[in-house]
Each structure stands twice: as structure tokens, then as C-alpha cells.
Design an enzyme around this catalytic site. Structure first.
Site, PDB file in Angstrom:
ATOM      1  N   CYS A 111       0.819  -1.220   0.000  1.00  0.00           N
ATOM      2  CA  CYS A 111       0.000   0.000   0.000  1.00  0.00           C
ATOM      3  C   CYS A 111       0.853   1.270   0.000  1.00  0.00           C
ATOM      4  O   CYS A 111       0.333   2.368  -0.185  1.00  0.00           O
ATOM      5  CB  CYS A 111      -0.941  -0.005   1.186  1.00  0.00           C
ATOM      6  SG  CYS A 111      -1.832  -1.562   1.363  1.00  0.00           S
ATOM      7  N   HIS A 247      -3.613   6.724   2.414  1.00  0.00           N
ATOM      8  CA  HIS A 247      -4.041   5.401   1.955  1.00  0.00           C
ATOM      9  C   HIS A 247      -5.410   5.081   2.564  1.00  0.00           C
ATOM     10  O   HIS A 247      -5.649   5.326   3.743  1.00  0.00           O
ATOM     11  CB  HIS A 247      -2.998   4.361   2.388  1.00  0.00           C
ATOM     12  CG  HIS A 247      -3.443   2.959   2.142  1.00  0.00           C
ATOM     13  ND1 HIS A 247      -3.918   2.547   0.921  1.00  0.00           N
ATOM     14  CD2 HIS A 247      -3.516   1.878   2.968  1.00  0.00           C
ATOM     15  CE1 HIS A 247      -4.245   1.276   0.994  1.00  0.00           C
ATOM     16  NE2 HIS A 247      -4.015   0.849   2.221  1.00  0.00           N
ATOM     17  N   ASN A 277     -10.235  -0.682  -0.041  1.00  0.00           N
ATOM     18  CA  ASN A 277      -8.777  -0.540   0.023  1.00  0.00           C
ATOM     19  C   ASN A 277      -8.174  -1.108  -1.265  1.00  0.00           C
ATOM     20  O   ASN A 277      -8.357  -2.286  -1.558  1.00  0.00           O
ATOM     21  CB  ASN A 277      -8.301  -1.330   1.261  1.00  0.00           C
ATOM     22  CG  ASN A 277      -6.795  -1.342   1.419  1.00  0.00           C
ATOM     23  OD1 ASN A 277      -6.052  -0.956   0.517  1.00  0.00           O
ATOM     24  ND2 ASN A 277      -6.350  -1.803   2.567  1.00  0.00           N
TER      25      ASN A 277
HETATM   26  N1  ACO Z   1     -18.678  -9.405   8.832  1.00  0.00           N
HETATM   27  C1  ACO Z   1     -19.167  -9.732  10.028  1.00  0.00           C
HETATM   28  N2  ACO Z   1     -18.394 -10.115  11.059  1.00  0.00           N
HETATM   29  C2  ACO Z   1     -17.082 -10.155  10.855  1.00  0.00           C
HETATM   30  C3  ACO Z   1     -16.493  -9.805   9.624  1.00  0.00           C
HETATM   31  C4  ACO Z   1     -17.343  -9.414   8.587  1.00  0.00           C
HETATM   32  N3  ACO Z   1     -16.904  -9.063   7.376  1.00  0.00           N
HETATM   33  N4  ACO Z   1     -15.155  -9.919   9.739  1.00  0.00           N
HETATM   34  C5  ACO Z   1     -14.887 -10.308  10.995  1.00  0.00           C
HETATM   35  N5  ACO Z   1     -16.054 -10.454  11.669  1.00  0.00           N
HETATM   36  C6  ACO Z   1     -16.243 -10.878  13.053  1.00  0.00           C
HETATM   37  C7  ACO Z   1     -15.123 -11.729  13.565  1.00  0.00           C
HETATM   38  O1  ACO Z   1     -15.328 -13.088  13.229  1.00  0.00           O
HETATM   39  C8  ACO Z   1     -15.210 -11.505  15.051  1.00  0.00           C
HETATM   40  O2  ACO Z   1     -16.243 -12.297  15.547  1.00  0.00           O
HETATM   41  P1  ACO Z   1     -16.101 -13.006  16.992  1.00  0.00           P
HETATM   42  O3  ACO Z   1     -15.976 -11.873  17.966  1.00  0.00           O
HETATM   43  O4  ACO Z   1     -17.379 -13.770  17.119  1.00  0.00           O
HETATM   44  O5  ACO Z   1     -14.869 -13.827  16.907  1.00  0.00           O
HETATM   45  C9  ACO Z   1     -15.679 -10.058  15.154  1.00  0.00           C
HETATM   46  O6  ACO Z   1     -16.234  -9.718  13.876  1.00  0.00           O
HETATM   47  C10 ACO Z   1     -14.571  -9.077  15.480  1.00  0.00           C
HETATM   48  O7  ACO Z   1     -13.471  -9.372  14.620  1.00  0.00           O
HETATM   49  P2  ACO Z   1     -12.174  -8.503  14.656  1.00  0.00           P
HETATM   50  O8  ACO Z   1     -11.207  -8.979  13.635  1.00  0.00           O
HETATM   51  O9  ACO Z   1     -11.719  -8.424  16.080  1.00  0.00           O
HETATM   52  O10 ACO Z   1     -12.768  -7.123  14.191  1.00  0.00           O
HETATM   53  P3  ACO Z   1     -12.155  -5.715  14.361  1.00  0.00           P
HETATM   54  O11 ACO Z   1     -13.016  -4.887  15.216  1.00  0.00           O
HETATM   55  O12 ACO Z   1     -10.696  -5.759  14.683  1.00  0.00           O
HETATM   56  O13 ACO Z   1     -12.295  -5.164  12.887  1.00  0.00           O
HETATM   57  C11 ACO Z   1     -10.923  -4.768  10.972  1.00  0.00           C
HETATM   58  C12 ACO Z   1     -11.632  -5.819  11.825  1.00  0.00           C
HETATM   59  C13 ACO Z   1     -11.963  -3.880  10.342  1.00  0.00           C
HETATM   60  C14 ACO Z   1     -10.107  -5.447   9.878  1.00  0.00           C
HETATM   61  C15 ACO Z   1     -10.004  -3.964  11.919  1.00  0.00           C
HETATM   62  O14 ACO Z   1      -9.138  -4.804  12.628  1.00  0.00           O
HETATM   63  C16 ACO Z   1      -9.192  -2.950  11.196  1.00  0.00           C
HETATM   64  O15 ACO Z   1      -9.681  -1.914  10.842  1.00  0.00           O
HETATM   65  N6  ACO Z   1      -7.888  -3.203  11.009  1.00  0.00           N
HETATM   66  C17 ACO Z   1      -7.030  -2.314  10.270  1.00  0.00           C
HETATM   67  C18 ACO Z   1      -6.405  -3.008   9.215  1.00  0.00           C
HETATM   68  C19 ACO Z   1      -6.945  -2.670   7.886  1.00  0.00           C
HETATM   69  O16 ACO Z   1      -7.704  -1.779   7.657  1.00  0.00           O
HETATM   70  N7  ACO Z   1      -6.456  -3.448   6.981  1.00  0.00           N
HETATM   71  C20 ACO Z   1      -6.780  -3.289   5.646  1.00  0.00           C
HETATM   72  C21 ACO Z   1      -5.648  -3.705   4.819  1.00  0.00           C
HETATM   73  S1  ACO Z   1      -4.138  -3.354   5.468  1.00  0.00           S
HETATM   74  C22 ACO Z   1      -3.543  -2.053   4.727  1.00  0.00           C
HETATM   75  O17 ACO Z   1      -4.030  -1.607   3.758  1.00  0.00           O
HETATM   76  C23 ACO Z   1      -2.454  -1.487   5.368  1.00  0.00           C
END
Ligand code: ACO
Length: 320
Positions: A111, A247, A277
Site C-alpha cells: 500500500c 491510503h 482498500n
Molecule cells: N462481517 C461480520 N463479522 C465479521 C467480519 C465481517 N466481514 N469480519 C470479521 N467479523 C467478526 C469476527 O469473526 C469476530 O467475531 P467473533 O468476535 O465472534 O470472533 C468479530 O467480527 C470481530 O473481529 P475482529 O477482527 O476483532 O474485528 P475488528 O473490530 O478488529 O475489525 C478490521 C476488523 C476492520 C479489519 C479492523 O481490525 C481494522 O480496521 N484493522 C485495520 C487493518 C486494515 O484496515 N487493513 C486493511 C488492509 S491493510 C492495509 O491496507 C495497510
């Protein structure tokens, strides 16, 4: 001597995949995706390829820069989703647009690809090697997703963005780049494994895997630090910056950066709502949208910043 951006272009695939349609593919909801990420839809390649998107974005950038392809002496494509291992996407773009005088190659900084490409062009310009470059970020990330893994496939999209840059007296004021390979495992996708007459390997194709929370922590710490560094190096206060073009990974990351810098969200244009993204393509696509919307005037100061797999990050303070 520095590097000036003189034109931008972008291209998105025609097919739009909304969160509601995503609900029919994996167990998720529009509400979950929007509240956790801000994403409402993304574009998906059907007929398009990484190369075709890059070519179209490049043509649009050349048109915007009023530049002929023959004037370009350097083409750099940032991508983690090229169509071929070789030849490079950059060489394919060179052929398609007729940039016969260019040296062309790809880079993989995920990215941060556009920011790293800008840094390479800037160094080449400073050394006197080249004078005018096309920097492109192009991705078809949809082919790298496990479409049964809701934690990753809802986040990414396809598209390409490009900028024509030239050696100039004004433009990039300061820039920084960095990497932390020790944390590479938090966001990865394996290539084909060793396979030859001495090694039998029937490993299935790998897809993108991510530790979202680790990436989130990395982004909210590193991006404000990188931006503060380029501002500090230039003696420019955040208040003097018109837009922060970041980004587009997640709206919560962008909100955290805006808070950390004490700058209003109005100074952070976004398109992740409609694009998701798009890794190396996110920054140049958003820059093109801001440019084409007439939001930039000559002399404006803007910050560009990318961060992602590697881990990698990069930021640049630029005079428009
Ligand atoms: N729909 C519904 N539920 C979901 C989904 C989905 N698409 N994805 C995960 N869940 C569930 C999980 O299974 C979990 O359920 P559980 O509690 O029963 O186990 C729950 O949601 C929470 O999952 P987490 O992974 O803890 O969710 P989090 O609040 O951390 O959000 C996210 C996930 C959005 C990816 C977050 O961690 C984030 O914003 N990370 C930043 C990284 C990012 O944006 N990466 C993109 C690419 S990297 C880059 O470009 C640099």
C-alpha cells in the site's frame, strides 16, 4: 531540484460490488462493514486486468499533464497483484502507450507503492538520470482474496491510479519512507512454493491473510509519526496543509490520524466508501479525484501518505 506532480489519472473497473451484494457471498452485513471500516462498496475486475487498468490510468494522467508518451523516460508501477511474474506491468504499460524512451519496472511496497515510486523517481531526478516519469499504482486484489474469509474479502477493491511527475524547482518539499520486515507476518500472501524435480509440492494457492488489529495499531502509530516527520523536516505546521491524502484502508484509521495531528476530518478527503482498500492504487486514485474535482490550487501544500504490508510506510509533503 525536486519533483513536481503535473498530471493525474485513474481507472476503476465497471462492476460495483455493494455491501448488500457482499451479504450474498459471505456471512456479513452492510452494518458490520460500514461501522468497522466505512466501506460501502468496491469495484471488481471482470473484463479488466491489472495491466489494462494501469494503462488506462496512465493515458488519463498523460492527458491531464498534456504530456506525450515519448517524453516519459521512467515508468514505475507499484503493485502486489501483477498479471504476470514477467514481463513487468510497467513494461506492458510502456508498450501499450508507446513510451518508447522509458525505462520501466515494477516495485512491491504494497500500500506504500505509490509513495516509494515517488521516492525512486525523485532520487533518479536528483542524480540526473531521468527527467519525467509515470508513477502508477495498479491492483486487482479481488483475485488474491479467499472469498470464504469474511475478515479480508470485504475490505479490498480493484483499480489503478497514476501521476506524471517531472524534475522541477518546486514540488516535493520533504519525504520519508520506512519498513519493518520483522512484522511482515501480520499481512501476507504467499507466492508459489519451491517446486522442481527435487521437491514435490502440491500446496494449494495462498490467499491474503491479515491480523487486522495488529495492522490497525501499526497504522495509527506510524502514519502520524511519518507525517509529523515530513512536516518537521520542512518546518511546516499541520495547519498550513490543505489536504492529507492518505491510503484508504479504514475510516477509523484516518479518523485516528486526524485526531493525532489535531486536524479536522474535512482536510482528509476519502473514497474508501466507494472503492474500499486498493493497496498501491489508493493514494493516486484519491489524488486524481481531488485534482479533477478542482480542489487544488497552484501553491497548495498537501501531504500524501501510504502504509501497508511489509510492513512499509511512506509520506511526502508536496507543493501543488
Ligand atoms: N462481517 C461480520 N463479522 C465479521 C467480519 C465481517 N466481514 N469480519 C470479521 N467479523 C467478526 C469476527 O469473526 C469476530 O467475531 P467473533 O468476535 O465472534 O470472533 C468479530 O467480527 C470481530 O473481529 P475482529 O477482527 O476483532 O474485528 P475488528 O473490530 O478488529 O475489525 C478490521 C476488523 C476492520 C479489519 C479492523 O481490525 C481494522 O480496521 N484493522 C485495520 C487493518 C486494515 O484496515 N487493513 C486493511 C488492509 S491493510 C492495509 O491496507 C495497510
Amino acid at each position: 531540484m525536486t519533483t513536481r506532480i503535473i498530471g493525474t489519472g485513474s481507472c476503476l473497473p465497471k462492476k460495483v460490488l455493494t455491501n448488500t451484494e457482499m451479504e450474498t457471498i459471505v456471512e456479513t452485513s452492510d452494518e458490520w462493514i460500514k461501522s468497522r471500516t466505512g466501506i460501502e462498496q468496491r469495484h471488481m475486475a471482470i473484463q479488466e486486468t491489472t495491466t489494462s487498468l494501469a494503462v488506462e490510468a496512465a493515458k488519463r494522467a498523460l492527458e491531464d499533464a498534456k504530456t506525450q508518451a515519448e517524453e516519459i523516460d521512467l515508468i514505475i508501477v507499484g503493485s502486489v497483484s501483477t498479471d504476470r511474474h514477467f514481463p513487468s506491468t510497467a513494461c506492458e504499460v510502456q508498450s501499450a502507450i508507446g513510451a518508447v524512451n522509458a525505462t520501466a519496472f515494477d516495485i512491491n511496497a504494497a500500500c506504500s507503492g505509490f509513495l516509494f515510486g515517488l521516492g525512486i523517481a525523485n532520487a533518479y531526478f536528483a542524480s540526473g538520470t531521468f527527467r519525467k516519469a509515470l508513477i502508477i499504482g495498479a491492483e486487482v486484489l479481488s483475485k488474491m482474496m479467499n472469498w470464504e474469509d469474511r475478515s479480508t474479502c470485504v475490505l479490498f477493491g480493484d483499480g489503478a491510479g497514476a501521476a506524471v511527475v517531472e524534475k522541477s524547482e518546486e514540488g516535493i518539499i520533504s519525504m520519508t519512507q520506512g519498513s519493518d520486515g520483522a512484522k511482515g507476518g501480520v499481512l501476507s500472501c504467499c507466492n508459489r512454493p519451491v517446486n522442481n524435480p527435487f521437491v514435490t509440492n502440491d500446496t494449494a494457492l495462498d490467499y491474503t491473510s491479515m491480523n487486522g488489529q495488529e495492522v490497525y495499531k501499526f497504522a495509527v502509530r506510524t502514519v502520524p509519526e511519518a507525517i509529523s516527520k515530513v512536516l518537521g523536516d520542512a518546518g511546516v505546521s499541520p495547519d498550513e496543509v490543505k489536504y492529507f491524502v492518505l491510503h484508504q484502508a479504514n475510516i477509523r484509521i484516518i479518523e485516528a490520524v486526524s485526531k493525532r495531528l489535531g486536524q479536522s476530518m474535512e482536510k482528509f478527503p476519502t473514497n474508501l466508501q466507494k472503492c474500499g482498500n486498493i493497496s498501491a492504487a489508493s493514494v493516486p486514485i484519491l489524488l486524481d479525484e481531488v485534482n479533477k474535482a478542482g480542489m487544488l490550487n497552484k501553491g497548495d501544500k498537501i501531504v500524501l501518505a501510504g502504509f501497508g504490508a511489509g510492513l512499509t510506510w511512506g509520506a511526502a509533503l508536496v507543493t501543488w
